[in-house]
Design an enzyme around this catalytic site. Structure first.
Site, PDB file in Angstrom:
ATOM      1  N   GLN A  62      -5.010  -1.686   9.509  1.00 27.37           N
ATOM      2  CA  GLN A  62      -4.868  -3.007   8.890  1.00 27.37           C
ATOM      3  C   GLN A  62      -5.418  -4.099   9.814  1.00 27.37           C
ATOM      4  OE1 GLN A  62      -3.779  -3.294   5.739  1.00 27.37           O
ATOM      5  NE2 GLN A  62      -3.826  -5.512   5.645  1.00 27.37           N
ATOM      6  N   LYS A  71       0.836  -1.209   0.000  1.00 25.47           N
ATOM      7  CA  LYS A  71       0.000   0.000   0.000  1.00 25.47           C
ATOM      8  C   LYS A  71       0.868   1.255   0.000  1.00 25.47           C
ATOM      9  CE  LYS A  71      -3.768  -2.483   2.128  1.00 25.47           C
ATOM     10  NZ  LYS A  71      -4.747  -2.676   3.191  1.00 25.47           N
ATOM     11  N   ASP A 127     -11.512   2.268   3.719  1.00 28.07           N
ATOM     12  CA  ASP A 127     -11.861   0.848   3.617  1.00 28.07           C
ATOM     13  C   ASP A 127     -13.367   0.657   3.428  1.00 28.07           C
ATOM     14  OD1 ASP A 127      -9.555  -0.792   3.863  1.00 28.07           O
ATOM     15  OD2 ASP A 127      -9.460  -0.395   6.021  1.00 28.07           O
TER      16      ASP A 127
HETATM   17  N1  L34 Z   1      -8.192  -2.617   7.066  1.00 26.37           N
HETATM   18  N2  L34 Z   1      -7.405  -4.702   6.497  1.00 26.37           N
HETATM   19  C1  L34 Z   1      -7.904  -3.523   6.117  1.00 26.37           C
HETATM   20  N3  L34 Z   1      -8.137  -3.198   4.824  1.00 26.37           N
HETATM   21  C2  L34 Z   1      -7.862  -4.094   3.843  1.00 26.37           C
HETATM   22  O1  L34 Z   1      -8.144  -3.807   2.562  1.00 26.37           O
HETATM   23  C3  L34 Z   1      -7.308  -5.327   4.188  1.00 26.37           C
HETATM   24  N4  L34 Z   1      -6.931  -6.270   3.253  1.00 26.37           N
HETATM   25  C4  L34 Z   1      -7.111  -7.691   3.552  1.00 26.37           C
HETATM   26  C5  L34 Z   1      -6.471  -7.943   4.927  1.00 26.37           C
HETATM   27  N5  L34 Z   1      -6.686  -6.868   5.893  1.00 26.37           N
HETATM   28  C6  L34 Z   1      -7.109  -5.623   5.545  1.00 26.37           C
HETATM   29  C7  L34 Z   1      -5.883  -6.135   2.428  1.00 26.37           C
HETATM   30  O2  L34 Z   1      -5.314  -5.071   2.264  1.00 26.37           O
HETATM   31  C8  L34 Z   1      -6.365  -8.344   2.414  1.00 26.37           C
HETATM   32  N6  L34 Z   1      -5.571  -7.296   1.834  1.00 26.37           N
HETATM   33  C9  L34 Z   1      -4.589  -7.484   0.860  1.00 26.37           C
HETATM   34  C10 L34 Z   1      -3.883  -6.434   0.293  1.00 26.37           C
HETATM   35  C11 L34 Z   1      -2.895  -6.647  -0.648  1.00 26.37           C
HETATM   36  C12 L34 Z   1      -2.587  -7.903  -1.056  1.00 26.37           C
HETATM   37  C13 L34 Z   1      -3.273  -8.971  -0.501  1.00 26.37           C
HETATM   38  C14 L34 Z   1      -4.267  -8.755   0.431  1.00 26.37           C
HETATM   39  C15 L34 Z   1      -1.488  -8.105  -2.036  1.00 26.37           C
HETATM   40  O3  L34 Z   1      -0.738  -7.206  -2.293  1.00 26.37           O
HETATM   41  N7  L34 Z   1      -1.332  -9.326  -2.584  1.00 26.37           N
HETATM   42  C16 L34 Z   1      -0.300  -9.665  -3.539  1.00 26.37           C
HETATM   43  C17 L34 Z   1       0.650 -10.711  -2.976  1.00 26.37           C
HETATM   44  C18 L34 Z   1       1.176 -10.421  -1.659  1.00 26.37           C
HETATM   45  C19 L34 Z   1       2.208 -11.418  -1.172  1.00 26.37           C
HETATM   46  O4  L34 Z   1       3.187 -11.608  -1.903  1.00 26.37           O
HETATM   47  O5  L34 Z   1       2.027 -12.009  -0.073  1.00 26.37           O
HETATM   48  C20 L34 Z   1      -0.981 -10.263  -4.755  1.00 26.37           C
HETATM   49  O6  L34 Z   1      -0.377 -10.213  -5.815  1.00 26.37           O
HETATM   50  O7  L34 Z   1      -2.068 -10.804  -4.635  1.00 26.37           O
END
Ligand code: L34
Length: 257
Positions: free
Chosen positions: A70, A26, A93
């Site tokens: 988060q 983020k 959010d």
């Molecule tokens: N308050 N909490 C709040 N807001 C959110 O919108 C979230 N979420 C979920 C968990 N808790 C939260 C997220 O940000 C899930 N989530 C989230 C954000 C980004 C990614 C995955 C989940 C992400 O960047 N995923 C990458 C891979 C990450 C890795 O390598 O582990 C992807 O390519 O999917």
């Protein structure tokens, strides 16, 4: 144009490694789009009072337009109370009751990042929702419930499945659009997917080897469906791009632009 830089505050409590990765992503996204980002990394021992005080400070900070705490928070903290303490105008959010209510009514400023990112993907690929059978597996406040609502707003025929659902395979097999938000690695298997379906994988799980994977058994499902989102590189990045959009919108609203 207006000399205003949108600002996002990200609060992370404790040292959950997955949360750390998401928060870093983020912050990176803020850099890419030229937003200001502030990280507040608090120890796992933070008290509810301390966290609420930080939220209050951020509510009153004029250079911060969006506040994101988060999740998940450490067990001893009350996430509901923390979310309700965020100024709804800064709740990028869209988890606050005011914003959730507005979404139900179909008149909202922000949409929750993950479901909104999924809708944007469907639009980008010209995948029609109206009249389609949409099945959402999972009923969390963060993904499942709002996901179902957004599909409904676009005239999908929506079914929400969960741990008590009977005949899950049969229900899923009817889906033209199947959204998996269960949190269990490779939970959706090929026998649960209709030929030609659109499969959206919201999962961020670890397989038996500790490797990142989704809620869908990608290798076996991919040849059966018309579209499928990968993990990583699917819904996750869309979640973050929606967060940037919401932060910009919050900035505009707060500056009457
Ligand atoms: N308050 N909490 C709040 N807001 C959110 O919108 C979230 N979420 C979920 C968990 N808790 C939260 C997220 O940000 C899930 N989530 C989230 C954000 C980004 C990614 C995955 C989940 C992400 O960047 N995923 C990458 C891979 C990450 C890795 O390598 O582990 C992807 O390519 O999917």
């Amino acid at each position: 144009m207006h000399g205003i830089t949108p600002g996002l505050a990200v609060v992370i409590v404790g040292d959950d490694p997955a949360s750390r990765v998401y928060v870093n992503n983020k912050k990176k996204a803020c850099e890419v789009v030229g937003f200001k980002s502030e990280e507040y990394a608090l120890p796992a021992s933070t008290t509810q009072e301390e966290l609420l005080e930080l939220v209050n400070t951020l509510n009153n900070k004029s250079d911060i337009n969006g506040i994101l705490v988060q999740l998940p928070l450490p067990e001893h903290l009350d996430d509901k109370a923390v979310i309700e303490a965020i100024n709804p105008q800064k709740d990028v959010d869209a988890f606050h009751a005011v914003n959730v209510g507005k979404i139900m009514l179909g008149e909202y400023d922000f949409l929750p990042c993950t479901p909104s990112g999924v809708m944007e993907m469907l639009h980008a690929y010209d995948i029609p929702v109206s009249g389609k059978n949409c099945v959402v597996i999972g009923r969390s406040n963060i993904v499942g419930k709002p996901m179902a609502m957004l599909l409904l707003h676009e005239n999908g025929t929506v079914t929400i499945c969960h741990s008590r659902t009977q005949n899950l395979t049969e229900v899923c097999k009817e889906a033209d659009i199947l959204v998996a938000a269960v949190g269990k690695p490779k939970f959706v298997t090929a026998d649960m997917v209709k030929e030609g379906a659109v499969v959206i994988d919201v999962g961020m799980d670890r397989d038996e080897n500790g490797k990142l994977c989704g809620d869908v058994d990608f290798e076996n499902v991919k040849d059966k469906c018309s579209y499928i989102t990968p993990v990583p590189g699917g819904v996750g990045p869309m979640t973050i791009s929606t967060l940037m959009k919401n932060t910009l919108k919050a900035c505009k609203i707060q500056n009457n632009l």
